[in-house]
Design a protein around this motif. Structure first.
Motif, PDB file in Angstrom:
ATOM      1  N   GLN A   1       2.211  -0.871  -2.421  1.00  0.00           N
ATOM      2  CA  GLN A   1       3.472  -0.315  -2.894  1.00  0.00           C
ATOM      3  C   GLN A   1       4.085  -1.205  -3.973  1.00  0.00           C
ATOM      4  O   GLN A   1       4.586  -0.719  -4.981  1.00  0.00           O
ATOM      5  N   GLN A   2       4.023  -2.513  -3.777  1.00  0.00           N
ATOM      6  CA  GLN A   2       4.561  -3.440  -4.764  1.00  0.00           C
ATOM      7  C   GLN A   2       3.777  -3.377  -6.071  1.00  0.00           C
ATOM      8  O   GLN A   2       4.365  -3.450  -7.152  1.00  0.00           O
ATOM      9  N   ARG A   3       2.466  -3.213  -5.984  1.00  0.00           N
ATOM     10  CA  ARG A   3       1.651  -3.064  -7.193  1.00  0.00           C
ATOM     11  C   ARG A   3       2.095  -1.839  -7.992  1.00  0.00           C
ATOM     12  O   ARG A   3       2.136  -1.880  -9.223  1.00  0.00           O
TER      13      ARG A   3
ATOM     14  N   GLY B   1      -4.115   5.047 -12.374  1.00  0.00           N
ATOM     15  CA  GLY B   1      -2.694   5.359 -12.463  1.00  0.00           C
ATOM     16  C   GLY B   1      -1.813   4.169 -12.787  1.00  0.00           C
ATOM     17  O   GLY B   1      -0.799   4.314 -13.471  1.00  0.00           O
ATOM     18  N   LEU B   2      -2.183   2.990 -12.305  1.00  0.00           N
ATOM     19  CA  LEU B   2      -1.394   1.795 -12.601  1.00  0.00           C
ATOM     20  C   LEU B   2      -1.456   1.469 -14.093  1.00  0.00           C
ATOM     21  O   LEU B   2      -0.423   1.226 -14.727  1.00  0.00           O
TER      22      LEU B   2
ATOM     23  N   ASP C   1       8.447   5.255  -7.524  1.00  0.00           N
ATOM     24  CA  ASP C   1       8.403   5.522  -6.092  1.00  0.00           C
ATOM     25  C   ASP C   1       6.968   5.882  -5.739  1.00  0.00           C
ATOM     26  O   ASP C   1       6.091   5.882  -6.612  1.00  0.00           O
ATOM     27  N   PHE C   2       6.723   6.213  -4.480  1.00  0.00           N
ATOM     28  CA  PHE C   2       5.371   6.577  -4.080  1.00  0.00           C
ATOM     29  C   PHE C   2       5.409   7.561  -2.926  1.00  0.00           C
ATOM     30  O   PHE C   2       6.363   7.623  -2.159  1.00  0.00           O
ATOM     31  N   ILE C   3       4.344   8.354  -2.879  1.00  0.00           N
ATOM     32  CA  ILE C   3       4.127   9.316  -1.808  1.00  0.00           C
ATOM     33  C   ILE C   3       2.764   8.987  -1.213  1.00  0.00           C
ATOM     34  O   ILE C   3       1.775   8.888  -1.943  1.00  0.00           O
ATOM     35  N   ALA C   4       2.717   8.828   0.096  1.00  0.00           N
ATOM     36  CA  ALA C   4       1.459   8.515   0.761  1.00  0.00           C
ATOM     37  C   ALA C   4       0.586   9.757   0.858  1.00  0.00           C
ATOM     38  O   ALA C   4       1.079  10.877   1.005  1.00  0.00           O
ATOM     39  N   LYS C   5      -0.712   9.546   0.727  1.00  0.00           N
ATOM     40  CA  LYS C   5      -1.686  10.603   0.969  1.00  0.00           C
ATOM     41  C   LYS C   5      -2.371  10.300   2.291  1.00  0.00           C
ATOM     42  O   LYS C   5      -2.643   9.128   2.555  1.00  0.00           O
ATOM     43  N   PRO C   6      -2.658  11.293   3.104  1.00  0.00           N
ATOM     44  CA  PRO C   6      -2.416  12.704   2.841  1.00  0.00           C
ATOM     45  C   PRO C   6      -0.917  12.999   2.780  1.00  0.00           C
ATOM     46  O   PRO C   6      -0.108  12.299   3.373  1.00  0.00           O
ATOM     47  N   PHE C   7      -0.562  14.050   2.033  1.00  0.00           N
ATOM     48  CA  PHE C   7       0.828  14.378   1.774  1.00  0.00           C
ATOM     49  C   PHE C   7       1.596  14.728   3.038  1.00  0.00           C
ATOM     50  O   PHE C   7       1.147  15.516   3.851  1.00  0.00           O
TER      51      PHE C   7
ATOM     52  N   THR D   1      -0.729   7.702  -3.299  1.00  0.00           N
ATOM     53  CA  THR D   1      -1.757   6.763  -2.885  1.00  0.00           C
ATOM     54  C   THR D   1      -1.959   6.778  -1.379  1.00  0.00           C
ATOM     55  O   THR D   1      -1.014   7.033  -0.632  1.00  0.00           O
ATOM     56  N   ALA D   2      -3.191   6.513  -0.989  1.00  0.00           N
ATOM     57  CA  ALA D   2      -3.483   6.354   0.438  1.00  0.00           C
ATOM     58  C   ALA D   2      -3.118   4.939   0.879  1.00  0.00           C
ATOM     59  O   ALA D   2      -3.012   4.664   2.064  1.00  0.00           O
ATOM     60  N   GLY D   3      -2.911   4.053  -0.084  1.00  0.00           N
ATOM     61  CA  GLY D   3      -2.557   2.664   0.219  1.00  0.00           C
ATOM     62  C   GLY D   3      -1.077   2.530   0.507  1.00  0.00           C
ATOM     63  O   GLY D   3      -0.273   2.465  -0.412  1.00  0.00           O
TER      64      GLY D   3
END
Length: 136
Positions: free
Chosen positions: A93-95, A65-66, A103-109, A85-87
């Motif tokens: 997040q900075q990567r 994805g990156l 933006d980002f959404i953590a997994k699990p959702f 991402t699970a990270g």
């Protein structure tokens, strides 16, 4: 979530369980979803249709994805790309942000977080139609 009704999202996710969960949630809000399983397929799909946002898994086969997001930005696309991402560590997040993700959404959702994030980045459908008619 009526504001998202009729929106179109590309989901780039290689995990079938995550695909099913994300699609079910998005369909419930009236969002049209196309699903691809890797970053290369996402880039190809983005050349075929218009989307309001991309939900992009960070770790996928073929093209992650990156890298897919970097390529997307190099091609001049400015649509919102939201990492999944699970990270959740600040470095991960900075990567994502450095690659051009918005933006980002953590997994699990977390469902509430997913809605807040989408509502933050996906423009209201009414505004799309209004601005299009105002420009004609």
């Amino acid at each position: 979530h009526a504001r998202l009704n009729g929106g179109r999202v590309l989901l780039a996710e290689d995990n079938e369980t995550n695909q099913v969960i994300a699609c079910a949630l998005l369909h419930k809000a009236g969002v049209l979803v196309d699903v691809v399983a890797d970053g290369q397929a996402a880039l190809e799909q983005l050349g075929k249709a218009d989307y309001d946002a991309v939900l992009m898994d960070v770790h996928m086969p073929v093209l992650d994805g990156l890298s897919a997001t970097r390529t997307l930005r190099e091609r001049g696309h400015d649509l919102p790309v939201i990492a999944m991402t699970a990270g959740v560590l600040p470095l991960e997040q900075q990567r994502c942000l450095d690659a051009g993700m918005n933006d980002f959404i953590a997994k699990p959702f977390d469902v509430d977080t997913m809605w807040r994030t989408l509502l933050k980045w996906v423009a209201p459908r009414v505004a799309h139609h209004r601005s299009a008619s105002e420009n004609t």
